[in-house]
Design a protein around this motif. Structure first.
Motif, mmCIF file in Angstrom:
data_model
loop_
_atom_site.group_PDB
_atom_site.id
_atom_site.type_symbol
_atom_site.label_atom_id
_atom_site.label_comp_id
_atom_site.label_asym_id
_atom_site.label_seq_id
_atom_site.Cartn_x
_atom_site.Cartn_y
_atom_site.Cartn_z
ATOM 1 N N HIS A 32 2.639 2.539 -5.855
ATOM 2 C CA HIS A 32 3.454 3.744 -5.176
ATOM 3 C C HIS A 32 3.392 3.764 -3.738
ATOM 4 O O HIS A 32 2.464 3.345 -3.164
ATOM 5 N N ASP A 34 4.713 5.870 -0.358
ATOM 6 C CA ASP A 34 5.583 7.048 -0.025
ATOM 7 C C ASP A 34 6.619 6.846 0.836
ATOM 8 O O ASP A 34 6.954 5.902 1.442
ATOM 9 N N ASP A 36 8.252 8.225 3.086
ATOM 10 C CA ASP A 36 7.893 8.523 4.593
ATOM 11 C C ASP A 36 6.949 7.231 5.117
ATOM 12 O O ASP A 36 6.578 7.549 6.205
ATOM 13 N N ARG A 38 3.887 7.053 4.651
ATOM 14 C CA ARG A 38 2.474 7.667 5.053
ATOM 15 C C ARG A 38 1.107 6.958 4.279
ATOM 16 O O ARG A 38 0.365 7.297 4.612
ATOM 17 N N PRO A 64 -0.729 11.088 -4.866
ATOM 18 C CA PRO A 64 0.559 11.508 -3.992
ATOM 19 C C PRO A 64 0.750 13.121 -3.981
ATOM 20 O O PRO A 64 1.046 13.607 -2.973
ATOM 21 N N ILE A 68 0.823 15.198 -0.373
ATOM 22 C CA ILE A 68 1.874 15.846 -0.030
ATOM 23 C C ILE A 68 1.635 17.395 0.174
ATOM 24 O O ILE A 68 1.988 18.095 0.979
ATOM 25 N N VAL A 117 -3.881 5.414 3.574
ATOM 26 C CA VAL A 117 -3.358 6.463 4.131
ATOM 27 C C VAL A 117 -3.014 6.505 5.774
ATOM 28 O O VAL A 117 -4.534 6.439 6.116
#
Length: 254
Positions: A32, A34, A36, A38, A64, A68, A117
């Motif tokens: 996965h 993100d 954006d 991040r 996630p 978020i 992250v």
């Protein structure tokens, strides 16, 4: 202590590839990214057929969602990020255990998980199981996560030598993974200062089953584009005899 609100966002580029491989009928790995940029996650499911696929898919959906909903990516201090990641992993672990308990065909399901992250001006890495995060910096490749495997425990205890681990009969036996009682005991999160030129590799054990050590380092050094590098690593692991699904996610600090 927390970082200041003026922390500059970390610029990252990534490349990713996940394949079923030569020996499996289905792909129980999940990756996965993100939208954006991040955070990045790799999970390697177990339990056979749909069970492993479901467990890894749950991990890369639930973690996630928690990040978020709850993480201030710009201002969060490293302790806050670590605590949130531990909680997110523990919650995913509980849900996977509950799902396995409800369905007799999925009662053995579980998954590894590793993540990177970007928050508060730092990079936070960690995970549960034997998927791995590596960092390539100044030509040196370093494993940042610790395998939660029986073989790694034997190495740390001095019972076997590190060079024996790769071929040991218990090398794929995990004592911690999502879907186990021990899976919610923390994600061993480390906070790192990013440096331009750093390259991170998140991978399932399908990569290191067919490609490890100097050949892996050399490949990561030789391919400047992260997508080309991910594809080259997967291809080399497959040609190297990996008997598992193969997932490679590369993140570059630019």
């Amino acid at each position: 202590m927390g970082r200041s609100a003026s922390s500059k966002p970390i610029k990252l580029r990534h490349g990713v590839l996940s394949i079923t491989g030569n020996f499996r009928k289905n792909n129980e790995d999940s990756a996965h990214v993100d939208p954006d940029g991040r955070f990045f996650i790799v999970a390697d499911g177990m339990g056979g057929q749909a069970a492993g696929e479901k467990a890894s898919a749950m991990a890369v959906e639930m973690i996630p969602e928690a990040l978020i909903a709850k993480l201030d990516f710009k201002r969060a201090g490293k302790e806050a990020v670590s605590q949130l990641l531990d909680r997110a992993v523990a919650e995913a672990n509980s849900e996977i255990m509950a799902a396995g308990a409800l369905d007799p065909e999925q009662n053995q399901m579980g998954t590894t998980v590793v993540f990177l992250v970007a928050a508060g001006g730092l990079l936070h890495v960690g995970g549960v199981g034997d998927s791995r995060v590596y960092r390539l910096r100044d030509g040196q490749l370093k494993q940042l996560t610790t395998d939660h495997s029986l073989v790694q425990a034997l190495v740390e205890a001095g019972t076997i030598k590190p060079e024996e681990a790769a071929t040991h009969r218990y090398k794929n036996v995990l004592y911690r993974y999502l879907g186990s009682k021990e899976g919610g005991q923390g994600a061993c999160v480390k906070a790192l200062e990013p440096k331009r030129g750093d390259r991170f590799l998140l991978c399932s054990d399908g990569v290191t089953d067919g490609l490890d050590g100097e050949p892996l380092r050399d490949l990561l050094v030789s391919q400047p584009d992260p997508q080309a590098a991910a594809e080259a690593v997967v291809r080399a692991a497959q040609e190297g005899g990996s008997k598992d699904n193969i997932t490679c996610l590369i993140v570059d600090v630019v």
